[in-house]
Write an enzyme that holds these catalytic residues in place. Structure first.
Site, mmCIF file in Angstrom:
data_model
loop_
_atom_site.group_PDB
_atom_site.id
_atom_site.type_symbol
_atom_site.label_atom_id
_atom_site.label_comp_id
_atom_site.label_asym_id
_atom_site.label_seq_id
_atom_site.Cartn_x
_atom_site.Cartn_y
_atom_site.Cartn_z
ATOM 1 N N LYS A 193 7.623 36.821 -4.981
ATOM 2 C CA LYS A 193 9.028 36.466 -5.166
ATOM 3 C C LYS A 193 9.853 36.950 -3.978
ATOM 4 O O LYS A 193 9.562 38.007 -3.422
ATOM 5 C CB LYS A 193 9.577 37.166 -6.419
ATOM 6 C CG LYS A 193 9.076 36.612 -7.740
ATOM 7 C CD LYS A 193 9.692 37.381 -8.906
ATOM 8 C CE LYS A 193 9.142 36.928 -10.228
ATOM 9 N NZ LYS A 193 9.498 35.547 -10.585
ATOM 10 N N ARG A 218 2.599 33.032 -19.075
ATOM 11 C CA ARG A 218 1.909 32.124 -19.999
ATOM 12 C C ARG A 218 0.417 32.447 -20.085
ATOM 13 O O ARG A 218 -0.212 32.213 -21.114
ATOM 14 C CB ARG A 218 2.162 30.673 -19.578
ATOM 15 C CG ARG A 218 1.653 30.315 -18.214
ATOM 16 C CD ARG A 218 2.331 29.063 -17.654
ATOM 17 N NE ARG A 218 3.689 29.335 -17.190
ATOM 18 C CZ ARG A 218 4.510 28.411 -16.697
ATOM 19 N NH1 ARG A 218 4.132 27.161 -16.600
ATOM 20 N NH2 ARG A 218 5.724 28.748 -16.296
HETATM 21 N N1 BES Z 1 9.220 36.462 -15.120
HETATM 22 C C1 BES Z 1 9.462 35.216 -14.515
HETATM 23 C C2 BES Z 1 10.609 34.451 -15.156
HETATM 24 C C3 BES Z 1 11.983 35.041 -15.008
HETATM 25 C C4 BES Z 1 12.858 34.532 -14.080
HETATM 26 C C5 BES Z 1 12.410 36.035 -15.858
HETATM 27 C C6 BES Z 1 14.137 35.055 -13.966
HETATM 28 C C7 BES Z 1 13.670 36.568 -15.761
HETATM 29 C C8 BES Z 1 14.545 36.070 -14.820
HETATM 30 C C9 BES Z 1 8.202 34.345 -14.609
HETATM 31 O O1 BES Z 1 7.001 35.013 -14.608
HETATM 32 C C10 BES Z 1 8.200 33.475 -13.420
HETATM 33 O O2 BES Z 1 8.046 33.990 -12.349
HETATM 34 N N2 BES Z 1 8.348 32.176 -13.623
HETATM 35 C C11 BES Z 1 8.345 31.236 -12.566
HETATM 36 C C12 BES Z 1 7.451 30.115 -12.980
HETATM 37 C C13 BES Z 1 7.186 29.130 -11.877
HETATM 38 C C14 BES Z 1 6.304 29.738 -10.818
HETATM 39 C C15 BES Z 1 6.544 27.927 -12.486
HETATM 40 C C16 BES Z 1 9.760 30.739 -12.357
HETATM 41 O O3 BES Z 1 10.470 30.503 -13.338
HETATM 42 O O4 BES Z 1 10.174 30.621 -11.211
HETATM 43 MG MG MG Z 2 6.262 35.351 -12.641
#
Ligand code: BES
Ligand code: MG
Ligand code: ZN
Length: 492
Positions: free
Chosen positions: A272, A346
């Site tokens: 990230k 997931r």
């Molecule tokens: N933990 C994150 C989701 C999240 C985003 C939680 C903002 C709290 C605040 C999750 O694991 C994630 O990284 N999701 C990705 C999925 C994508 C790679 C398909 C996302 O939402 O960007």
């Molecule tokens: Mg994630």
């Protein structure tokens, strides 16, 4: 903080909150002496103060060398007041009282409440404890809430139902604050191991049973999706299983709560950017919600049977971490192509869901997870996304949302989008592309629920707040605890 109902003002008034409906003459002031009533009437007249919904006014005066603070809270039209609006009005009152450094707070309602005594007591206590919450343990000079006592002034003699509500509201709030603490605690303190320890302590304190499995056992269970996510971390994954049997009758349904427990989410090799990583200690918000709910349910002695499960892991980078392109076999035997290591939640959830259906024989499954940025983008911080396969059960959840004030909004489980998570290499891939991210994540999870009634709650937006508002401060909201506890109470 002591919260009770009284029929008499103290000799020295510290702070008085008057919640009053809009327009018309000031009413319900019989607790006050003539001078005070006169002063309030003058104030309202001078300021042309109307008690419109959410309007607040604070003023102080000196009486016998002591300061008395008056806080007027506008309730708008009485006919429009429900328990959610009352909770918010109380919260405004508490915030104004804390700003005025109030210690002893008297609350008066300028109208007879139509809420019912249990509800009124509930929102009174709940809002007070939630609004006073602060995560200040790491501050050298913490600024705790000043409020010591809250007395609701009512002329009723029968306070039984009010007190019953106050007790329940206290349990709802304390369990929520426990979840808030857990989410606010940073990832150098909370990892899969310490999360399991915390759950054990909570189980002991509130009286539900718990079992935790470490990596060896998780390997033997073939939960390779969970293991893959946790591989890059120094701290191995844990499987935390909590059980509460409030209705030993075998015919009673077993409800499974599954909480996402990523104690930190760097994104893994699909790392990230710094700004998005910052909040990722909260990626165990679902786990905190189910632990808090178990505490509340056990404390309230609800006549339901619940098994709560957390597949805890930390998504990190190392020579051992999983990679984009890896193909893993989940506990169910279904294979998954990892196209993005940041879609890790997931992977952990589906192994937990499979476990709870196969090993615990759950009849219904509800998962709650900080799963997708897409959910946050769609609904912001005030709403959680709900998706499921069983409308009657979702209807019950909507009722619980109205009771608790935790806002939810349903999105469709749109079948055609299943196409988006098709893989050439494995049974599925873990990401469905840039569109409809909250829905494709739900469709992925749905493949593991074996057609059992299932609800999925995406709290990526609602688990943290940037600004204080009403019963919420900055940081963790504890979202899910009151919603799920209300749901289970409605399912008794
Ligand atoms: N933990 C994150 C989701 C999240 C985003 C939680 C903002 C709290 C605040 C999750 O694991 C994630 O990284 N999701 C990705 C999925 C994508 C790679 C398909 C996302 O939402 O960007
Ligand atoms: Mg994630
Ligand atoms: Zn995550």
């Amino acid at each position: 903080m002591k919260i009770d109902v009284t029929r008499k003002l103290p000799e020295h008034l510290d702070t008085l909150i008057l919640i009053h409906e809009e327009n018309g003459k000031l009413k319900g002031l019989e607790f006050l002496d003539q001078d005070t009533i006169q002063m309030l009437e003058n104030f309202v007249k001078e300021d042309d103060y109307s008690f419109g919904y959410g309007k607040i006014s604070t003023f102080a005066c000196i009486k016998g060398k002591k300061r008395e603070t008056f806080i007027l809270v506008g309730a708008g039209a009485k006919s429009k007041l429900d328990s959610n609006k009352m909770r918010d009005l109380f919260a405004m009152g508490w915030r104004a009282a804390m700003a005025a450094k109030a210690k002893q707070v008297q609350v008066m309602l300028g109208f007879s409440s139509a809420l019912g005594d249990v509800n009124l007591g509930h929102v009174l206590a709940e809002s007070a404890l939630l609004s006073a919450y602060r995560f200040d343990k790491y501050l050298s000079k913490p600024e705790a809430s000043t409020i010591e006592n809250i007395h609701l002034l009512l002329s009723t003699k029968n306070t039984r139902y009010l007190n019953r509500g106050i007790l329940a509201g206290r349990i709802f709030a304390e369990s929520t604050n426990m979840a808030r603490d857990l989410v606010n605690e940073p990832a150098n303190i909370i990892n899969p191991e310490s999360l399991a320890e915390f759950a054990k302590k909570t189980a002991l304190q509130y009286g539900f049973s718990i079992e935790t499995h470490s990596a060896d056992k998780i390997k033997r269970l073939k939960m390779d999706a969970l293991l893959a996510v946790g591989k890059g971390s120094k701290v191995d994954p844990r499987l935390i299983i909590m059980r509460y049997t409030g209705n030993p009758d075998k015919k009673n349904q077993l409800i499974a709560l599954v909480g996402k427990g990523l104690t930190y989410d760097t994104g893994g090799y699909c790392i990230k950017p710094a700004n998005s990583m910052m909040g990722m200690k909260s990626d165990m918000g679902g786990a905190a919600a189910v632990i808090g709910t178990m505490a509340a349910v056990a404390n309230l002695k609800l006549k339901v049977n619940v098994v709560a499960i957390i597949a805890a892991a930390e998504n990190m980078i190392s020579g051992e971490a999983y990679r984009p392109g890896d193909i893993i076999t989940s506990m169910s035997g279904k294979t998954i192509e990892v196209v993005n290591t940041d879609a890790e939640g997931r992977l952990t959830l589906v192994d937990a869901i499979h476990y709870v259906l196969e090993k615990e024989k759950a009849d219904k499954v509800l998962d709650i997870a900080t799963l997708t940025g897409a959910a946050a983008a769609a609904l912001g911080q005030d709403y959680s996304v709900v998706i499921g396969n069983n409308e009657p059960w979702i209807e019950q959840l909507k009722e619980a949302s109205r009771d608790s004030g935790e806002l939810i909004w349903q999105m469709p489980l749109h079948e055609p989008y299943k196409e988006l998570i098709k893989s050439e290499m494995a049974d599925m891939k873990n990401v469905g592309g840039p569109l409809a991210g909250a829905i494709t994540a739900a469709l992925f999870i749905r493949e593991y629920v074996q057609n059992k009634p299932w609800i999925h709650i995406d709290i990526a937006g609602s688990t943290m707040k940037d600004k204080p508002k009403g019963i919420y401060g900055v940081g963790a909201t504890g979202v899910g605890v009151r919603l799920l506890t209300s749901l289970l109470r409605n399912m008794e």
